[in-house]
Design a protein around this motif. Structure first.
Motif, mmCIF file in Angstrom:
data_model
loop_
_atom_site.group_PDB
_atom_site.id
_atom_site.type_symbol
_atom_site.label_atom_id
_atom_site.label_comp_id
_atom_site.label_asym_id
_atom_site.label_seq_id
_atom_site.Cartn_x
_atom_site.Cartn_y
_atom_site.Cartn_z
ATOM 1 N N THR A 1 1.058 -1.193 0.033
ATOM 2 C CA THR A 1 0.022 -0.064 0.036
ATOM 3 C C THR A 1 0.965 1.387 0.162
ATOM 4 O O THR A 1 0.729 2.087 -0.892
ATOM 5 C CB THR A 1 -0.863 0.050 1.262
ATOM 6 N N PHE A 2 1.811 1.252 0.821
ATOM 7 C CA PHE A 2 2.798 2.515 1.075
ATOM 8 C C PHE A 2 3.351 2.631 -0.281
ATOM 9 O O PHE A 2 4.123 3.925 -0.527
ATOM 10 C CB PHE A 2 3.364 2.485 2.270
ATOM 11 N N SER A 3 3.828 1.987 -1.219
ATOM 12 C CA SER A 3 4.621 2.045 -2.246
ATOM 13 C C SER A 3 3.805 2.425 -3.549
ATOM 14 O O SER A 3 4.218 2.845 -4.257
ATOM 15 C CB SER A 3 5.307 0.569 -2.762
ATOM 16 N N PHE B 1 15.605 0.182 -7.801
ATOM 17 C CA PHE B 1 14.940 -0.372 -6.791
ATOM 18 C C PHE B 1 14.770 -1.784 -7.225
ATOM 19 O O PHE B 1 14.612 -2.770 -6.314
ATOM 20 C CB PHE B 1 13.448 0.473 -6.536
ATOM 21 N N ARG B 2 14.644 -2.158 -8.465
ATOM 22 C CA ARG B 2 14.346 -3.592 -8.737
ATOM 23 C C ARG B 2 15.853 -4.287 -8.830
ATOM 24 O O ARG B 2 15.298 -5.559 -8.405
ATOM 25 C CB ARG B 2 13.919 -3.498 -10.199
ATOM 26 N N ALA B 3 16.787 -3.848 -8.940
ATOM 27 C CA ALA B 3 18.012 -4.526 -8.903
ATOM 28 C C ALA B 3 18.539 -4.796 -7.568
ATOM 29 O O ALA B 3 18.941 -5.907 -7.410
ATOM 30 C CB ALA B 3 19.083 -3.818 -9.600
ATOM 31 N N VAL C 1 18.099 -7.614 0.850
ATOM 32 C CA VAL C 1 19.117 -6.695 0.964
ATOM 33 C C VAL C 1 18.915 -5.469 1.699
ATOM 34 O O VAL C 1 19.171 -4.929 2.385
ATOM 35 C CB VAL C 1 19.854 -6.392 -0.346
ATOM 36 N N PHE C 2 17.488 -4.775 1.121
ATOM 37 C CA PHE C 2 17.047 -3.701 1.629
ATOM 38 C C PHE C 2 16.584 -4.020 3.201
ATOM 39 O O PHE C 2 16.712 -3.196 4.034
ATOM 40 C CB PHE C 2 15.591 -3.112 1.101
ATOM 41 N N ALA C 3 16.070 -5.370 3.453
ATOM 42 C CA ALA C 3 15.802 -5.663 4.837
ATOM 43 C C ALA C 3 17.184 -5.510 5.737
ATOM 44 O O ALA C 3 16.824 -5.109 6.819
ATOM 45 C CB ALA C 3 15.285 -6.929 4.956
ATOM 46 N N LEU C 4 18.124 -5.976 5.429
ATOM 47 C CA LEU C 4 19.284 -5.984 6.115
ATOM 48 C C LEU C 4 19.704 -4.622 6.247
ATOM 49 O O LEU C 4 20.301 -4.412 7.419
ATOM 50 C CB LEU C 4 20.357 -6.772 5.233
ATOM 51 N N ILE D 1 8.518 -1.945 0.509
ATOM 52 C CA ILE D 1 8.204 -0.280 0.038
ATOM 53 C C ILE D 1 9.255 -0.178 -1.291
ATOM 54 O O ILE D 1 8.784 0.120 -2.244
ATOM 55 C CB ILE D 1 7.955 0.577 0.806
ATOM 56 N N CYS D 2 10.554 -0.368 -0.814
ATOM 57 C CA CYS D 2 11.366 0.087 -1.655
ATOM 58 C C CYS D 2 11.560 -0.843 -2.940
ATOM 59 O O CYS D 2 11.634 -0.272 -4.037
ATOM 60 C CB CYS D 2 12.798 0.008 -0.995
#
Length: 275
Positions: free
Chosen positions: A94-96, A128-130, A135-138, A156-157
């Protein structure tokens, strides 16, 4: 009376060049593919005999996990983890939406005529797709600590880049005949988007959004393994503590949970597809 017409000699039939070209083209395509698979086989150390030697250890692992632990505390923790996992996927999706919508408008030729803006939007989407969501979570775990909030930020990212690309490509498929009159009249990109593009692609937008929600719920399971909360975090904890019967309970709950989400999203998409 003698026949005075000139005799025509039969010319030899030329070889079938089409078949030869097809064979050569097939070899040109097949050889690199085979070579790529050979390299992949070597680089991944693919060895079936090694798998066969490890079957005994797998059997012991499964034996320790069966039967699953169906105690009340384990089931309650699993249910709570499933709720958190669903919440991570829901909020992340939703927030994305606003960020994805903005990038989609800027990254679609239908609504953006400035090449620089278009290329910049595409570059942001690609970034953002790559970067995988794990990795974003870490990264966010180090910023905000362990817990589901890091998972929401990661979803979201990553989902912003994926959904923006899907939506921008959908917008570029709009009939140009409906866009050109407004563009000729001097309408801006936002006016074209509001009056022509969006009304034409709303059903596709919603269908893609539901698809991404389904994917994000699955992704949030994996994010829990790196400390982003949810049922994945419980699975990781049970494996670390060698409580494989608890692990099996959580996995079975995940299976039921994913099937329920699949059925729900499938029903909604089917209703949207009806004329």
């Amino acid at each position: 009376m003698t026949d005075v017409r000139p005799r025509t000699s039969r010319l030899p039939v030329p070889p079938n060049r089409r078949r030869l070209v097809a064979v050569v083209a097939g070899l040109v395509i097949a050889v690199p593919i085979v070579a790529a698979h050979v390299v992949a086989w070597i680089e991944t150390e693919f060895a079936l005999d090694q798998l066969a030697r490890g079957l005994h250890g797998m059997a012991e692992f499964i034996g320790d996990a069966v039967p699953p632990d169906l105690s009340r505390s384990v089931v309650e923790q699993g249910l709570q983890g499933c709720v958190v996992t669903l919440a991570i996927g829901l909020l992340g999706t939703t927030f994305s939406i606003p960020f994805s919508l903005l990038l989609a408008f800027l990254g679609a030729r239908t609504t953006t005529r400035a090449p620089l803006v278009y290329q910049l939007a595409r570059a942001v989407m690609s970034f953002f797709r790559a970067v995988p969501d794990i990795v974003f979570a870490l990264i966010f775990v180090t910023a905000v600590g362990l817990g589901p909030f890091a998972g929401v930020l990661a979803i979201i990212c990553h989902n912003t880049g994926v959904m923006a690309k899907l939506w921008s490509e959908t917008m570029e498929e709009v009939d140009p005949g409906a866009v050109e009159p407004l563009r000729t009249a001097g309408a801006s990109g936002s006016q074209i988007a509001a009056h022509v593009v969006l009304p034409s692609v709303v059903p596709q937008f919603v269908g893609l959004l539901l698809y991404r929600f389904d994917v994000n719920v699955r992704s949030s399971l994996v994010l829990g393994l790196v400390g982003a909360g949810g049922i994945g975090f419980s699975i990781n904890q049970s494996i670390s503590l060698f409580r494989f019967d608890e692990m099996l309970t959580y996995i079975l709950m995940v299976l039921v949970f994913i099937i329920a989400v699949d059925l729900l999203s499938g029903v909604v998409r089917h209703r949207l597809a009806r004329p």
